[in-house]
Design an enzyme around this catalytic site. Structure first.
Site, short mmCIF file in Angstrom:
data_model
loop_
_atom_site.label_atom_id
_atom_site.label_comp_id
_atom_site.label_asym_id
_atom_site.label_seq_id
_atom_site.Cartn_x
_atom_site.Cartn_y
_atom_site.Cartn_z
N SER A 129 1.12 -1.09 -0.23
CA SER A 129 0.25 -0.13 -0.40
C SER A 129 1.38 0.75 0.30
CB SER A 129 -0.97 0.21 1.07
OG SER A 129 -1.70 1.07 1.26
N TYR A 167 -1.20 -0.83 10.40
CA TYR A 167 -2.08 -1.55 8.65
C TYR A 167 -0.25 -0.91 8.59
CZ TYR A 167 -3.93 -1.27 4.15
OH TYR A 167 -3.99 -1.48 2.73
P1 NAP Z 1 -10.95 -6.17 0.74
O1 NAP Z 1 -12.00 -6.11 -0.24
O2 NAP Z 1 -11.14 -5.81 2.38
O3 NAP Z 1 -10.62 -7.87 0.53
C1 NAP Z 1 -9.84 -8.69 0.81
C2 NAP Z 1 -10.03 -9.73 0.94
O4 NAP Z 1 -8.99 -10.27 1.68
C3 NAP Z 1 -11.12 -10.15 1.94
O5 NAP Z 1 -12.47 -11.29 0.98
C4 NAP Z 1 -11.21 -11.14 2.43
O6 NAP Z 1 -11.95 -11.80 3.62
C5 NAP Z 1 -9.88 -11.72 2.64
N1 NAP Z 1 -8.97 -11.97 3.53
C6 NAP Z 1 -8.68 -10.69 4.86
N2 NAP Z 1 -8.24 -10.85 5.72
C7 NAP Z 1 -7.83 -12.69 5.33
C8 NAP Z 1 -6.83 -14.32 5.80
N3 NAP Z 1 -6.42 -13.34 6.54
N4 NAP Z 1 -6.55 -15.01 4.47
C9 NAP Z 1 -7.50 -15.20 3.41
N5 NAP Z 1 -7.89 -14.30 3.34
C10 NAP Z 1 -8.04 -12.97 3.91
O7 NAP Z 1 -9.65 -5.59 0.82
P2 NAP Z 1 -8.99 -4.66 -1.15
O8 NAP Z 1 -9.25 -3.06 -1.08
O9 NAP Z 1 -10.20 -5.82 -2.35
O10 NAP Z 1 -7.50 -5.04 -0.79
C11 NAP Z 1 -6.90 -6.84 -0.96
C12 NAP Z 1 -5.40 -5.76 -0.91
O11 NAP Z 1 -4.88 -4.27 -1.29
C13 NAP Z 1 -5.65 -5.63 0.90
O12 NAP Z 1 -4.03 -6.53 0.76
C14 NAP Z 1 -5.02 -4.53 0.90
O13 NAP Z 1 -4.39 -3.72 2.44
C15 NAP Z 1 -4.52 -3.94 -0.08
N6 NAP Z 1 -5.22 -1.96 -0.61
C16 NAP Z 1 -6.01 -1.83 -0.66
C17 NAP Z 1 -5.90 -0.26 -0.88
C18 NAP Z 1 -7.89 -0.35 -1.33
O14 NAP Z 1 -7.41 1.19 -1.06
N7 NAP Z 1 -9.08 -0.85 -1.51
C19 NAP Z 1 -5.38 0.41 -0.98
C20 NAP Z 1 -4.17 -0.25 -1.06
C21 NAP Z 1 -3.57 -1.54 -0.45
P3 NAP Z 1 -13.25 -11.00 4.66
O15 NAP Z 1 -13.65 -10.61 3.25
O16 NAP Z 1 -13.69 -12.46 5.15
O17 NAP Z 1 -12.03 -10.18 5.63
#
Ligand code: NAP
Length: 254
Positions: free
Chosen positions: A145, A159
């Site tokens: 991130s 985070y």
């Molecule tokens: P999201 O919509 O919350 O999706 C994350 C997925 O990972 C969810 O399905 C979640 O399941 C699953 N998960 C959580 N804990 C887990 C575990 N211990 N083992 C396996 N799966 C797990 O998040 P996203 O926005 O797509 O983000 C994906 C990645 O991008 C993350 O690493 C996040 O930090 C990074 N990121 C996102 C953004 C943004 O703006 N969206 C920005 C920078 C970085 P549950 O729903 O059951 O928790």
């Protein structure tokens, strides 16, 4: 987004791929012909994602698992061995983002965040890299991130620490694995439209501030993160390793 890559001989594992960025990455690889293991801690979303991708003709299976659980991670790579006996690309995408003031941050949330966001990628990387070394190469992508590189958020210390750790881990892994033909890069998204940022996007004033701060004047889409991942995993990026790439509309240009 039309794929211009051919991953038809590749096996890809994407963690946290039940929704959001992980789902977009798994879909993009499947569309480019890859066989894909869809991991998520939420069994229902992992199974739904795998079933949707299979319906389009892709060779996909779901493996529900907590990436912080060493036994489940080991079982997941065992299942990939059994099904395809191959792993070419690992995308460490699963992540959580608790919001707390440092003054009263619960220790349990601090530990859980490091477990999921940093120890999970460590465990998956170990399993994948041993197999990639034996096969002569591979690609590992860590979804970090901008919070872990150049852009402090607010009330997200665990985070930010986990993602900064993931960037450092990426560089160490890239250095150590290079002689084995394994490339490792980090991807640092800005604010992307996914369920993780839903609560933030409900705040109109915050949204207006962000648009003002982002040169491209909009939030990113999960497919735009996936597009960078496909390029990094492809042979077009064969000389690229150990870098943390921004995909943030120009917010961080360093
Ligand atoms: P999201 O919509 O919350 O999706 C994350 C997925 O990972 C969810 O399905 C979640 O399941 C699953 N998960 C959580 N804990 C887990 C575990 N211990 N083992 C396996 N799966 C797990 O998040 P996203 O926005 O797509 O983000 C994906 C990645 O991008 C993350 O690493 C996040 O930090 C990074 N990121 C996102 C953004 C943004 O703006 N969206 C920005 C920078 C970085 P549950 O729903 O059951 O928790």
């Amino acid at each position: 987004m039309s794929p211009s890559y051919d991953f038809s001989h590749k096996v890809v594992c994407v963690t946290g791929a039940g929704r959001g960025i992980g789902l977009a990455i798994a879909s993009a690889f499947a569309e480019a012909g890859a066989r894909v293991c869809v991991n998520d801690i939420d069994a229902e979303s992992a199974l739904r994602a795998a079933s949707d991708l299979s319906a389009t003709g892709s060779d996909v299976f779901a493996f529900p698992a907590d990436v912080a659980d060493p036994a489940r991670v080991s079982a997941m790579f065992g299942a990939i061995d059994q099904r395809w006996d191959q792993i070419d690309v690992l995308v460490n995408n699963a992540g959580i983002e608790p919001v707390h003031s440092l003054f009263d941050h619960p220790l349990s949330d601090w530990r859980r965040t490091l477990d999921v966001n940093l120890t999970g990628p460590f465990l998956c990387t170990q399993h994948a890299a041993r197999r990639m070394r034996d096969r002569g190469g591979g690609v590992i992508l860590n979804i970090a991130s901008i919070a872990g590189k150049s852009q402090p958020l607010y009330l997200r210390s665990a985070y930010a620490a986990s993602k900064a750790g993931l960037v450092g881990f990426t560089k160490e892994a890239a250095r150590e694995f290079a002689p084995y033909g394994i490339r490792v890069n980090a991807v640092c998204p800005g604010v992307i439209v996914t369920p993780m940022t839903e609560h933030l996007r409900e705040d109109a004033a915050q949204m207006a501030r962000w648009r003002g701060e982002i040169p491209l004047a909009r939030l990113g889409e999960a497919e735009e993160v996936a597009a960078l991942c496909l390029w990094l995993a492809s042979d077009a990026a064969s000389y690229v390793t150990g870098v943390a790439w921004h995909v943030d509309g120009g917010k961080n240009m360093a």
